[in-house]
Design a protein around this motif. Structure first.
Motif, mmCIF file in Angstrom:
data_model
loop_
_atom_site.group_PDB
_atom_site.id
_atom_site.type_symbol
_atom_site.label_atom_id
_atom_site.label_comp_id
_atom_site.label_asym_id
_atom_site.label_seq_id
_atom_site.Cartn_x
_atom_site.Cartn_y
_atom_site.Cartn_z
ATOM 1 N N ASP A 105 112.805 42.720 65.326
ATOM 2 C CA ASP A 105 111.954 42.247 63.965
ATOM 3 C C ASP A 105 112.696 42.106 62.758
ATOM 4 N N GLN A 152 104.659 49.510 62.307
ATOM 5 C CA GLN A 152 104.500 48.373 61.745
ATOM 6 C C GLN A 152 103.247 47.724 62.312
ATOM 7 N N ALA A 211 116.264 53.140 62.145
ATOM 8 C CA ALA A 211 115.275 52.118 62.920
ATOM 9 C C ALA A 211 114.048 52.358 62.899
ATOM 10 N N GLU A 212 112.945 51.595 62.724
ATOM 11 C CA GLU A 212 111.555 51.466 62.792
ATOM 12 C C GLU A 212 111.007 51.844 64.101
ATOM 13 N N LYS A 268 115.608 45.617 61.777
ATOM 14 C CA LYS A 268 114.630 46.667 61.877
ATOM 15 C C LYS A 268 114.818 47.122 63.495
ATOM 16 N N SER A 269 115.113 46.239 64.511
ATOM 17 C CA SER A 269 114.991 46.532 65.783
ATOM 18 C C SER A 269 116.132 47.631 66.253
ATOM 19 N N GLN A 321 106.810 43.062 67.340
ATOM 20 C CA GLN A 321 108.105 42.512 67.326
ATOM 21 C C GLN A 321 108.243 41.533 68.386
ATOM 22 N N THR A 367 113.692 40.835 58.735
ATOM 23 C CA THR A 367 113.464 40.562 57.330
ATOM 24 C C THR A 367 114.583 39.586 56.987
#
Length: 468
Positions: free
Chosen positions: A44, A35, A181-182, A444-445, A39, A46
């Motif tokens: 993070d 990203q 997960a990112e 995302k976390s 974060q 959305t």
């Protein structure tokens, strides 16, 4: 798909040994997503409540689409748990504003038939959000199916399902979605991955039999979604970020978080595969040596060093690490739950098999229980959502602490608050936004995904235990 097991185990040795050997022999593949934006606090999201317009609807729509639900032109003012309701459990619907009529209908989506009619009580100002909200109840309706809520004045809600296996399906989706997960290539990203791995490992240790049962519902193409495989992949991803001097990004907090989770991984996996254990041990030792050479003056640096020392003490039992950890804990004197380096470090310290100070451990546990009791007191004043807070970040923090204490001393009150929080994240909130669903795309976390998985697993186990 009822898969929960009525017995509780603390360690899941059987599946771990099988999966770790498979992962070691076959290799681990994963996709790293990066990203551009940092974060905040390792998280993070959305579709947060403060976002609005097309971006918010697009984010929410991704979850609804997974249920085959078309997104209305505008967000409704009737809030339901899009993730679904379980027969025999409480079912709430929230009406926003001051014009929604006196009754509501539960309507079957398939044929439009009204199957239940409930009363809408007068709305009241929610002191936490400032909105006028009214809580409808249809807990007595338990027929399985897909429905929506309708009133003549407001219109209709998003669709939701009532089914016996709602929680199990949601748990399985959360388990699978850990792999999505990112992983952010930054100091903040390292902290998120490290703490995410910590809470996922803790979930495995606490509710191992539940994961064993869930894995039976993964097909052959989904075997890489088993958590042990994912944890090994994430450990390799983190190790690839370590510099030759032992640091990560030459950042104190990121290096301490990495040092701690390498020590925890060394303890968890090293007993089953010596080469993996040595790799993690060497990484942790190198990171600690770098930390020792750096000044440690600020509160954030001291918190981070404590976490690394506590994890190394838990795994290695070294006097040096024990001294640093206990001096920190005694000097702090309380509030062992308010900062995540401290909280995760405390979990490592009090769960060490030997060498801990019993009196200090008892004092810490009392402080943590006091924190949970304070959460419960806030919830008692919250007649709307039953969470005691109105931010996703606070909900995640509360659920983590409740789940930890609830595992040690199962409580109907704690379990209910965790369930309320899961429902809040599922769309039963003052913004009507679903933060999780079948695709798990909203959160995302990794840390928050881990907390949701831990909380859901703890809730399922305790619902089963407490209702025997």
């Amino acid at each position: 798909m009822k898969f929960w097991n009525k017995s509780r185990k603390c360690i899941f040795c059987g599946i771990m040994l099988t999966v770790i050997m498979t992962a070691a022999s076959c290799g681990i593949q994963g996709k790293t997503q990066q990203q551009d934006a940092k974060q905040g606090n390792g998280a993070d999201m959305t579709g947060m409540a403060q976002d609005s317009g097309a971006a918010q609807q697009e984010s929410f729509g991704s979850v609804l689409a997974s249920y085959g639900v078309a997104l209305p032109v505008s967000r409704p003012s009737i809030y339901v748990d899009v993730a679904g309701y379980v027969p025999g459990r409480e079912k709430k619907v929230i009406f926003a504003g001051d014009s929604y009529g006196q009754t509501f209908d539960v309507v079957r989506s398939q044929d439009g038939e009204v199957v239940y009619t409930g009363v809408i009580p007068p709305g009241e100002i929610d002191p936490l959000s400032g909105q006028t909200l009214s809580v409808g109840d249809f807990s007595s309706f338990d027929e399985a199916g897909t429905y929506y809520i309708h009133t003549d004045i407001v219109g209709q809600s998003y669709s939701f399902e009532i089914a016996e296996d709602i929680y199990e399906n949601l748990f399985l989706s959360m388990l699978k979605n850990i792999s999505g997960a990112e992983l952010q290539d930054s100091p903040e990203g390292v902290c998120d991955v490290s703490f995410g791995m910590h809470v996922v490992m803790y979930a495995l240790q606490c509710n191992g039999t539940l994961f064993e049962a869930a894995y039976q519902h993964l097909d052959q193409s989904e075997q890489d979604k088993q958590l042990v495989t994912q944890l090994l992949y994430m450990g390799k991803w983190l190790s690839s970020r370590q510099n030759s001097d032992g640091s990560l990004y030459h950042d104190y907090e990121a290096t301490a978080a990495f040092c701690g989770i390498m020590a925890m991984s060394w303890d968890m996996f090293g007993r089953y595969e010596a080469s993996v254990g040595r790799e993690y041990q060497n990484a942790a030792d190198a990171a600690w040596k770098w930390l020792e050479k750096q000044p440690c003056e600020t509160d954030s640096e001291k918190n981070a060093r404590f976490y690394a020392a506590a994890q190394l003490f838990h795994t290695d039992g070294g006097v040096e690490y024990k001294t640093i950890a206990e001096e920190f804990l005694r000097a702090r004197g309380g509030d062992y739950s308010g900062e995540r380096f401290v909280f995760y470090g405390v979990l490592a310290y009090i769960s060490a098999e030997k060498g801990t100070d019993r009196d200090l451990g008892t004092y810490i546990m009392r402080d943590m229980v006091d924190r949970v009791e304070a959460i419960c007191e806030d919830v008692k004043q919250d007649g709307v959502f039953g969470t005691g807070t109105r931010t996703v970040e606070d909900n995640m923090s509360s659920m983590l602490h409740l789940s930890f204490v609830n595992y040690l001393t199962p409580s109907k009150e704690y379990t209910m608050i965790i369930e309320n929080t899961i429902q809040y994240m599922g769309g039963l909130n003052e913004a009507g936004i679903c933060y999780m669903g079948a695709d798990g795309a909203q959160v995302k976390s990794l840390e928050w995904r881990g907390i949701l998985l831990f909380g859901m697993g703890d809730m399922i186990e305790n619902i089963n235990e407490l209702e025997k």
